[in-house]
Design a protein around this motif. Sequence first.
Motif, short mmCIF file in Angstrom:
data_model
loop_
_atom_site.label_atom_id
_atom_site.label_comp_id
_atom_site.label_asym_id
_atom_site.label_seq_id
_atom_site.Cartn_x
_atom_site.Cartn_y
_atom_site.Cartn_z
N HIS A 114 0.83 -1.19 0.00
CA HIS A 114 0.00 0.00 0.00
C HIS A 114 0.86 1.24 0.00
N GLY A 115 0.24 2.34 -0.45
CA GLY A 115 0.92 3.61 -0.50
C GLY A 115 -0.11 4.70 -0.40
N SER A 116 0.32 5.96 -0.51
CA SER A 116 -0.64 7.05 -0.46
C SER A 116 -0.09 8.24 -1.22
N SER A 117 -0.88 9.29 -1.27
CA SER A 117 -0.46 10.51 -1.94
C SER A 117 -0.73 11.69 -1.04
N SER A 118 0.04 12.75 -1.20
CA SER A 118 -0.25 14.01 -0.51
C SER A 118 -0.92 14.94 -1.50
N ILE A 138 -8.93 1.98 -4.02
CA ILE A 138 -8.97 3.32 -3.44
C ILE A 138 -10.29 3.49 -2.70
N SER A 139 -10.24 4.04 -1.50
CA SER A 139 -11.43 4.26 -0.70
C SER A 139 -12.27 5.39 -1.30
N LYS A 140 -13.58 5.15 -1.43
CA LYS A 140 -14.47 6.22 -1.90
C LYS A 140 -14.53 7.38 -0.90
N ALA A 141 -14.41 7.08 0.39
CA ALA A 141 -14.49 8.15 1.38
C ALA A 141 -13.44 9.21 1.13
N LYS A 142 -12.27 8.80 0.67
CA LYS A 142 -11.20 9.76 0.34
C LYS A 142 -11.40 10.32 -1.06
N LEU A 143 -11.64 9.44 -2.02
CA LEU A 143 -11.72 9.88 -3.41
C LEU A 143 -12.86 10.86 -3.64
N TYR A 144 -13.97 10.67 -2.93
CA TYR A 144 -15.15 11.50 -3.15
C TYR A 144 -15.24 12.68 -2.18
N LEU A 160 -4.74 10.64 -1.53
CA LEU A 160 -5.41 9.35 -1.68
C LEU A 160 -4.51 8.20 -1.22
N PRO A 161 -4.95 7.46 -0.20
CA PRO A 161 -4.27 6.19 0.07
C PRO A 161 -4.78 5.12 -0.88
N TRP A 162 -3.96 4.13 -1.17
CA TRP A 162 -4.38 3.04 -2.03
C TRP A 162 -3.75 1.73 -1.58
N TRP A 163 -4.23 0.65 -2.16
CA TRP A 163 -3.67 -0.68 -1.90
C TRP A 163 -3.51 -1.38 -3.24
N ASP A 164 -2.34 -1.92 -3.49
CA ASP A 164 -2.02 -2.56 -4.78
C ASP A 164 -1.90 -4.07 -4.64
N PHE A 165 -2.36 -4.79 -5.66
CA PHE A 165 -2.04 -6.20 -5.87
C PHE A 165 -1.45 -6.32 -7.27
N TRP A 166 -0.37 -7.07 -7.40
CA TRP A 166 0.25 -7.20 -8.71
C TRP A 166 0.76 -8.62 -8.91
N ASN A 167 1.28 -8.89 -10.10
CA ASN A 167 1.75 -10.23 -10.45
C ASN A 167 0.63 -11.25 -10.34
N LEU A 168 -0.56 -10.87 -10.82
CA LEU A 168 -1.73 -11.74 -10.73
C LEU A 168 -1.65 -12.85 -11.78
N TYR A 200 -13.13 -9.74 -4.82
CA TYR A 200 -12.47 -8.86 -3.85
C TYR A 200 -13.50 -8.31 -2.87
N ILE A 201 -13.05 -8.06 -1.65
CA ILE A 201 -13.86 -7.46 -0.60
C ILE A 201 -13.13 -6.22 -0.12
N THR A 202 -13.84 -5.09 -0.09
CA THR A 202 -13.18 -3.81 0.15
C THR A 202 -13.59 -3.24 1.51
N PRO A 203 -12.61 -2.95 2.39
CA PRO A 203 -12.91 -2.33 3.69
C PRO A 203 -13.21 -0.84 3.52
N ASN A 204 -13.76 -0.24 4.55
CA ASN A 204 -14.09 1.18 4.48
C ASN A 204 -12.86 2.07 4.46
N ASN A 205 -11.83 1.67 5.16
CA ASN A 205 -10.63 2.50 5.28
C ASN A 205 -9.44 1.77 4.67
N ILE A 206 -9.31 1.89 3.34
CA ILE A 206 -8.21 1.23 2.64
C ILE A 206 -6.90 1.94 2.98
#
Length: 562
Positions: free
Chosen positions: A45-49, A286-292, A299-307, A348-354
């Motif tokens: 995971h990572g985020s942005s300022s 990406i959490s809608k609470a932040k994006l919206y 924006l904080p986010w969570w990545d999955f890769w090498n699927l 996928y299941i998405t929590p409120n606070n990614i």
Amino acid sequence: MLNNLKTGTAFAIALLSIAPWLMSPDASRADEAAAQAAATADSGHGSSSAAGVRASVAAGMRLPQLAESPGEVPIGTEFPPDVLQRLKEQQAMQAPATTESPVLLKDGAASPAGNAPASNAPAPVSNFAGIPYTGWIPPDPHMAAGPSDLLVAVNSTFRIYNKSGGQIFNSTLLSWFSNVLPSNTSGINVFDPWVLYDQLSGRFIMLALAKRDSDKYSRFLIAVSDNNTAAGNWCLFSLDAKVNGSKNTNNWADYTKVGVTTNAVVLSANMFAFGGGFQYTKMRFISKAKLYASNCPGLPWWDFWNLRNADNSAAFTIQPAHSYVGSTTGYGLNSYSGGGNKLTLWRYITPNNINPNSPTLTRQTTLLPSAYSLAPNAVQKGSATAINTGDARLLNLIYRGNGLWSAHTVGCNWTGDTATRSCIRWYQINPGAGTILQQRSFGASGFHYYYPAIVANNAGTRGNAVIVFNRSGPSEYAGIRYTGRRTGDAVNTLQGSAQLRAGQGCYVRTDSIGRNRWGDYNGAAVDPANANRTWIFSEYASGTSATCGNNVWGTHVGQTTW
């Protein structure tokens, strides 16, 4: 009226990474360690300022077309382009079957004059001209429908229309996202627009990619409206596509797609090495609470890769579902882009606070549809240069109460036809049970069908579905057609197709490696104000010159009803 357009910048700063894991849906707690050891995805995971920036446009002002240099979309493919072209040529020369497969369904309106829909097919309501040729190939037309207005996008322009076809706003993607791009935009391409109306939250979302080779720059560009009107206030964000969580890579994002759950927005992209080939598919949550949020925050986010698929092959072009279901559970789906007999279903299941909370991503099952093959390029009237039909990747994914709906371009052999043709394959899937409810390939002898987009409403267990696509043949220029089915129609069937916009001439617009580029996808959207009405948006060959290279693509918007 056009209100103030608000933009907020968001530049990515990586924070930290976590250990990779992915567990199968039926793994018990005792098997968790083994499931983690056999992980098919990495995550982090990572985020942005962010620092707010406000730009104002006078209410009611209509902006002129903004100039932008023409160009090619830097699309990558799972296979090197020369290998893909060789595979398509081999498919085109394959001896046709002596009898048609039961998975084939012939279009009831195969004649070029078949402009009227067959009985019970979606009826045309209205139509109007869309965005004209921008100088880019391919156009990548896509659209979203809100309660009062429409958002349509191509490479490299977007427009907002009211539902009568009146233009409200017009801009290039480069100009629109300029506040979140470097001050020196020389060499930056902004491409692959993808838009949707998130009816679960009453917001428009527009996603595009930015890429520059000289400094290995790759970004997800995201715009979100602050209410259910496209002609209003928006927040803009730029997220570093190169990082996996916090780890920097040498990879750039291509062919990005977006889906939603009740509390998250889900991005996917095919990742390619700068100067190299395909690396893996990545999904970002990406959490809608932040994006919206109205203040356009970081924006904080969570990545999955090498699927990877169950056979350990790399998953390519995972479509995250545009969900109409009020749930924190969502789905993704991918085919095998070179052809095969499998589809991979992800949950996928998405929590409120990614971030710091992790979404869960599970490879739920492998579906076994009827075999599908790579389609040949499409023959067109007036030119020996065939139109590029892409590969067998899935082109969109819709999640309704009656299941998942998806479609792609495949190869078909028709009895009596001397050549393999491109046609469209569509699916309805029960994601909870992991079963295919409906599937069929659709086309006609002597014609090529390509780049389908499918949508459906919630009517019954089978749904009212609409598919928009392109068609051409030896006697027909590349135009826009559509078809559909009512929930009460026989299983696995579609109505005969109808014409939205006829091709006007032959079309030859080749890229730097000789592909006559078309597509790479089309747009369709159910009207949130009337679930029995569907909007479609696609391209057609525009221009009547006998010199095919003088003709261009154009776009057209249509509305149909059940």
